[in-house]
Design an enzyme around this catalytic site. Sequence first.
Site, PDB file in Angstrom:
ATOM      1  N   SER A   1       0.785  -1.199  -0.214  1.00 47.17           N
ATOM      2  CA  SER A   1       0.063   0.097  -0.249  1.00 47.17           C
ATOM      3  C   SER A   1       0.871   1.236   0.179  1.00 47.17           C
ATOM      4  O   SER A   1       1.876   1.398   0.477  1.00 47.17           O
ATOM      5  CB  SER A   1      -0.895   0.048   1.254  1.00 47.17           C
TER       6      SER A   1
ATOM      7  N   TYR B   1      -1.991  -0.519  10.364  1.00 48.09           N
ATOM      8  CA  TYR B   1      -2.129  -1.068   8.743  1.00 48.09           C
ATOM      9  C   TYR B   1      -0.783  -0.820   7.907  1.00 48.09           C
ATOM     10  O   TYR B   1      -0.267  -1.831   7.141  1.00 48.09           O
ATOM     11  CB  TYR B   1      -3.365  -0.230   8.216  1.00 48.09           C
TER      12      TYR B   1
END
Length: 261
Positions: free
Chosen positions: A154, A164
């Site tokens: 990501s 995350y």
Amino acid sequence: MTFSLDQFRLDGKVAIVTGAGGRGNSIGAAYAKGLAVAGASVVVADLNAEGAKAVADEIVALGGKAVGVQVDVASESSTLAMGAAAKEAFGGVDILVNNAALMVDISYDNFETVSMEAWHKAFAVNLEGALLCARAVTPSMRERGGGRIVNQTSGGAFPATGLYGITKLALVGLTTSLAKQFGKDNITCNAIAPGNVTSDAGKMLVPDDSPFIQFLNMTVAMRARGAPDELVGPLLMLCSEAGAWITGQVLHVDGGWVLRP
């Protein structure tokens, strides 16, 4: 060797895409459909069995080959069963797309308050899941003369500022490590780092009127958001013969959000 557009074709190849049957307009579903359009037989794998079957049925209705398989990527026995299902349905595995991850459902508490249970679950799915899936299919890839592994990291990992992002940055480390270990087996391992995508999950986490999107609109080189289908072309390059000499790399597909040499 003379270049041909046929090098992007995947006829005769078998691909597994994890996390491909969840929330409706998803990156995983776009990946599965795109691989099928390129000629691959696709195993649509997801914790949501009904969702996986629905995406597989959609591919079949359009003339492709696909089956839906339920998988919990954090479970070794489940990932091994997924690999066995792919072999039973299509004879083996050539491509693995590790797309399944916790994003909307991950903890966004600060590091002083995040529970260790949430921390361990995030790593179990987002990092260890990719390792377990790779271990489940690399024997088949070796038998078939090589393969392609693509991990979904990501833009939020560059830099990582929360749980995350940390899991996704760790996945980059796994990507380079697998690339080094499996290179002599003709198995490549790369990662795609999407920016902000207009998937259902992406818009749930970051709505269009979010201050963050407004910030990105002022800072990214192109558009702040892209559609799931805009990730398919880069995926096909990494999964096909066209990308045979690419391994251990992170491909940023984000409109110029993360600018790296």
